[in-house]
Design an enzyme around this catalytic site. Structure first.
Site, PDB file in Angstrom:
ATOM      1  N   SER A   1       0.831  -1.201   0.000  1.00  0.00           N
ATOM      2  CA  SER A   1       0.000   0.000   0.000  1.00  0.00           C
ATOM      3  C   SER A   1       0.872   1.260   0.000  1.00  0.00           C
ATOM      4  O   SER A   1       1.773   1.393  -0.821  1.00  0.00           O
ATOM      5  CB  SER A   1      -0.957  -0.048   1.191  1.00  0.00           C
ATOM      6  OG  SER A   1      -1.923   0.981   1.125  1.00  0.00           O
TER       7      SER A   1
ATOM      8  N   ASP B   1      -8.803  -3.232  -6.298  1.00  0.00           N
ATOM      9  CA  ASP B   1      -8.664  -4.212  -5.221  1.00  0.00           C
ATOM     10  C   ASP B   1      -9.553  -3.890  -4.022  1.00  0.00           C
ATOM     11  O   ASP B   1      -9.335  -4.396  -2.931  1.00  0.00           O
ATOM     12  CB  ASP B   1      -7.205  -4.331  -4.781  1.00  0.00           C
ATOM     13  CG  ASP B   1      -6.646  -3.044  -4.154  1.00  0.00           C
ATOM     14  OD1 ASP B   1      -7.418  -2.084  -3.956  1.00  0.00           O
ATOM     15  OD2 ASP B   1      -5.433  -2.996  -3.859  1.00  0.00           O
TER      16      ASP B   1
ATOM     17  N   HIS C   1      -7.456  -5.390  -0.896  1.00  0.00           N
ATOM     18  CA  HIS C   1      -6.272  -4.555  -0.713  1.00  0.00           C
ATOM     19  C   HIS C   1      -5.424  -4.968   0.495  1.00  0.00           C
ATOM     20  O   HIS C   1      -4.191  -5.039   0.392  1.00  0.00           O
ATOM     21  CB  HIS C   1      -6.697  -3.097  -0.561  1.00  0.00           C
ATOM     22  CG  HIS C   1      -5.558  -2.146  -0.411  1.00  0.00           C
ATOM     23  ND1 HIS C   1      -4.674  -1.878  -1.441  1.00  0.00           N
ATOM     24  CD2 HIS C   1      -5.129  -1.395   0.650  1.00  0.00           C
ATOM     25  CE1 HIS C   1      -3.768  -1.018  -1.028  1.00  0.00           C
ATOM     26  NE2 HIS C   1      -4.014  -0.711   0.239  1.00  0.00           N
TER      27      HIS C   1
END
Length: 734
Positions: A350, A639, A692
């Site tokens: 991320s 995602d 994610h």
């Protein structure tokens, strides 16, 4: 009004039945110890249970009548608790006067009081939120909530029926130790035993935003945070306790100074250190734990596996200014190379990928680490970019613009009102704007990447099945005002209209460039100064432009204005999920200048104090499953958090260009289609999820990572594309 006095009953030796004045002397003495010593202790000890019950019923009846009639909460007599210590504490909390309480406090262990106070805080907070939530939404939200908490035996600790049935038994792993199984270490164990996998390269993991726990180091006497010394204000149950019972103190600790971007005076909040900093967010909700377990399964330990935690609230420049974060990381990698003779594998997730891109530019620059043009090439073997939002995230724009994202927009009118009163949009927007790290993920590239109000490269990418089945929390009848009518006309606006305003709002649709202009007007001078100092959001399309922007530290988080380092021997792997509905753009509305604020759909003005800037909000009444519009949020492919354009464009197309990748380093993209498990046991989506966060537990992603760190990545780790990212990339105006 004088507090009620509890009428003390006597207990039989089994702790459940009550007796009258015929009890033995020992029981009388025990009962008298709970009285205040005002000369009526004997009288208290001889009152029968009926007197206590009548008075208890009267008090509890008033409490019950104060709740909504359709509430599932039922208040019962505290003695129905199956935990005697909790029942006794609740009984005293309800019926003992102040002097009695002070006397009794001496006889109650401090640990019991603390546990019960924390428990009551959680119960009251969750119970209130559930009561005020529309009943038709209870099951959906409680099911979602149960994904985070599993087996905690709450039913044995509180009066039966005191909280909704959906909540009982679902607050588990936060309090109960995790029991590891053999499966937790797969595929690592299998790869070690059957294929001989073992550590080759040292590994450093860089977590994403909000993943790292933040703990208080404040010691100032007049600071509210002194009582939280070395406790986590972000992460663990301490955070929930502080939010519920000490909100103002929690906000004052989490909010940064808007001018300096650092801690306010008297506050010191720092990132937790070590692998424990981001293995679990709270007990039972893993983040990096599956990766750590599988690395350990092939032979890694804390001598060759590190987690470079950081305070994700800070701008990247302030990470170095306050914490020397990048200097420490540079020193760690240099020492590792000297000790092992091996270059590092950097694994980022991320926002951690954005942090690493900044590090690559910082470490080689004379304005940063002064490592020279070959430092990255000499010290980094591979950069593994997992779900990195290289071109930003639209939800960041919504968060700093109006204090909203999809999660809050879908709460519905009643629940949104409760959230608003507890933590208003203005408070949320101010908090988000103070976090310089969050703004590193403002979408980059402007209209060139994200499209214009006439069209976008990725128009029509929403996953209809996911939208209808997975993301539908409530139907129109569950959210007052929600409708399938498209207020902006007969056609859905393009994704290029990042902010699509409804008819009658007196606002034009905004592309990404125009949205940044609106944010500049709304956010104020302090935020604009922070943004200009730390970040750029444009795109260099010529070598002359790139030569200028790549040297600017403000461009070091933007891969469209800063090229990759000169590292021809380094490899980049992009591993990310696709096929899950993701926030891509929004339908906004404007609160009427004439509307009383108490009737606003989203109370809490986020505009400036003069009222000259419009008070805007995500219009949740705009909903169309077929078009992938979920309560004002337009869904695209991605995602679940980061849109496909952000995770995929640079990996598939941008870094194939010499302008952005001058040394021609190899970039391998591997997509993973999101597939949620249907098993109720797989509460985090199962081993094939590409969500994610949950992708860190994806079986195939873990296999790929283990192959890379073990030096086996030459065995078939080639490009793997399932989405239309190449088609969309060809339409990007660069």
């Amino acid at each position: 009004m004088a507090p009620r006095k509890r009428k003390q009953s006597q207990k039989q030796t089994n702790g459940h039945a009550h007796t009258n004045g015929n009890s033995n002397n020992n029981n009388n003495k025990e009962a008298n110890q709970h009285c205040n010593g005002a000369g009526n202790g004997d009288a208290h000890s001889h009152h029968n249970h009926d007197g206590f019950t009548a008075e208890a019923k009267e008090a509890l009846e008033k409490l019950t009548n104060a709740l909504p009639r359709n509430s599932k909460i039922e208040v019962r007599h505290p003695t129905l608790s199956r935990n005697p210590s909790v029942a006794n504490y609740l009984r005293q909390a309800l019926f003992v006067n102040e002097s009695e309480a002070l006397d009794h406090k001496k006889h109650v262990p401090a640990g019991t009081r603390r546990r019960v106070i924390l428990l009551l805080g959680i119960i009251i907070g969750m119970g209130l939120a559930t009561v005020l939530m529309r009943q038709s939404k209870d099951a959906a939200y409680m099911e979602a909530f149960s994904h985070y908490f599993q087996d905690f035996d709450l039913a044995s600790m509180v009066p039966s029926g005191m909280i909704p049935d959906e909540f009982i038994g679902n607050v588990s792993a936060m309090f109960r130790p995790e029991i590891l199984t053999e499966e937790e270490f797969y595929p690592g164990e299998e790869l070690r035993e059957e294929h001989g996998y073992k550590p080759k390269y040292p590994v450093t993991m860089i977590p994403g935003i909000v993943s790292t726990g933040l703990e208080s180091w404040s010691t100032t006497n007049n600071s509210c945070s002194q009582k939280y010394f070395r406790k986590r204000m972000w992460g663990t149950t301490t955070m929930f306790k502080a939010v519920l019972l000490d909100k103002d103190c929690w906000i004052s600790n989490l909010r940064l100074d808007p001018k300096t971007g650092l801690d306010p005076e008297g506050v010191r909040l720092r990132a937790a250190q070590g692998l424990e900093a981001a293995d679990y967010f709270v007990q039972g909700y893993w983040v990096w734990a599956p990766i750590i377990k599988n690395l350990a399964a092939i032979g890694y330990d804390n001598n060759n596996m590190y987690l470079a935690s950081y305070d994700w609230r800070l701008s990247f420049a302030n990470l170095e200014n306050r914490d020397n974060y990048f200097s420490r990381l540079k020193g760690s990698l240099e020492l590792s190379l000297k000790m092992t003779g091996q270059k590092h594998v950097l694994v980022a997730h991320s926002m951690g990928s954005n942090v690493m891109f900044y590090f690559f530019k910082w470490v080689e620059s004379d304005k940063g680490g002064k490592g020279g043009p070959n430092w990255v090439n000499d010290h980094v073997h591979t950069f593994v970019n997992i779900a990195g939002p290289m071109l930003g995230v639209p939800k960041t724009l919504a968060a700093v613009l109006s204090g909203e994202v999809r999660d809050t927009a879908q709460l519905g009118a009643v629940s949104a009102y409760v959230l608003e009163k507890f933590f208003s949009r203005r408070e949320r927007a101010d908090l988000f704007r103070s976090w310089g790290g969050l703004s590193s993920m403002i979408p980059k590239g402007g209209n060139r990447i994200w499209g214009t109000i006439k069209g976008a490269p990725d128009d029509g990418t929403h996953d209809e099945e996911e939208t209808v089945i997975k993301e539908k929390i409530a139907k129109s009848e569950e959210t007052p005002g929600a409708t399938s009518k498209r207020k902006y006309g007969e056609q859905s606006p393009t994704f290029g209209a990042m902010l699509a305003f409804v008819e009658g709002s007196n606002m034009e649709n905004h592309g990404m460039d125009e949205s940044m202009g609106l944010l500049s007007k709304m956010a104020g001078d302090d935020y604009n100064a922070m943004l200009a100092k730390n970040y750029t959001v444009g795109a260099s399309v010529t070598q002359k432009q790139m030569d200028k922007t790549t040297k600017d530290p403000a461009s070091w988080t933007n891969p469209l204005e800063a090229s990759l380092p000169h590292a021809p021997r380094m490899k980049i792997y992009c591993l990310y999920g696709v096929g899950k509905s993701t926030e891509r753009s929004y339908t906004y509305n404007r609160v009427s200048d004439l509307a009383p604020h108490i009737f606003d759909q989203r109370p809490g003005n986020v505009s400036d104090e003069t009222g000259q800037i419009p008070n805007i909000y995500i219009d949740t009444s705009v909903h169309d499953d077929k078009l992938g519009i979920s309560y004002g949020v337009h869904q695209g492919d991605g995602d679940g958090t980061v849109p496909l354009l952000s995770t995929g464009y640079m990996c598939v197309d941008g870094w194939s260009k010499k302008l952005y990748n001058p040394s021609g380093m190899k970039v391998i993209t591997r997509e993973f289609t999101h597939q949620s498990s249907l098993s109720p046991v797989d509460i985090r989506g199962g081993k094939r999820t590409a969500d994610h966060v949950d992708i860190l537990g994806n079986y195939q992603v873990t296999k790929d990572l283990l192959a890379i760190v073990a030096g086996r990545d030459g065995d078939g780790l080639e490009e793997q594309i399932y989405s239309k990212i190449k088609e969309y990339s060809a339409k990007v105006d660069i």
